[in-house]
Design a protein around this motif. Sequence first.
Motif: not given
Length: 131
Positions: A108, A112, A115-116
């Motif tokens: 996870e 994330w 994506l950032a």
Amino acid sequence: METARLDILNGQLAGQTRAVEQLPFVIGRNAEADLRLQEPGVWDRHVELEWRFPEGYIARRQSDATATVNNQPFTEQRLRNGDLLELGGAKLQFWLGDVSQKRLRLREMLVWATLAALVGAQFWLIVRIGN
């Protein structure tokens, strides 16, 4: 394959629980049985549990042994959560085990972070092209 367990409801092992860890899982009087029961009417290899896709857990009794699932005689029977098995004088209850979820925290965090980074790169491109 889902994990399963058997709760022993009567006899010498009453109150104990046994996990079905390997298949086929043999229930009987024999010393090599995975669950050894000494109750009257229990044969050496009374019942075997096996896994069949897509049906699930299947109980198969020895040809001349007496066995029921939910008070219904069977030769081969698909087991469902909470079924009551009677093998001679022994009573067992079949349960599907708790499902354990793998720890996914690292995955996870990587998703994330990716994506950032993508959002940051897009923002940088918009600012750069806009000038």
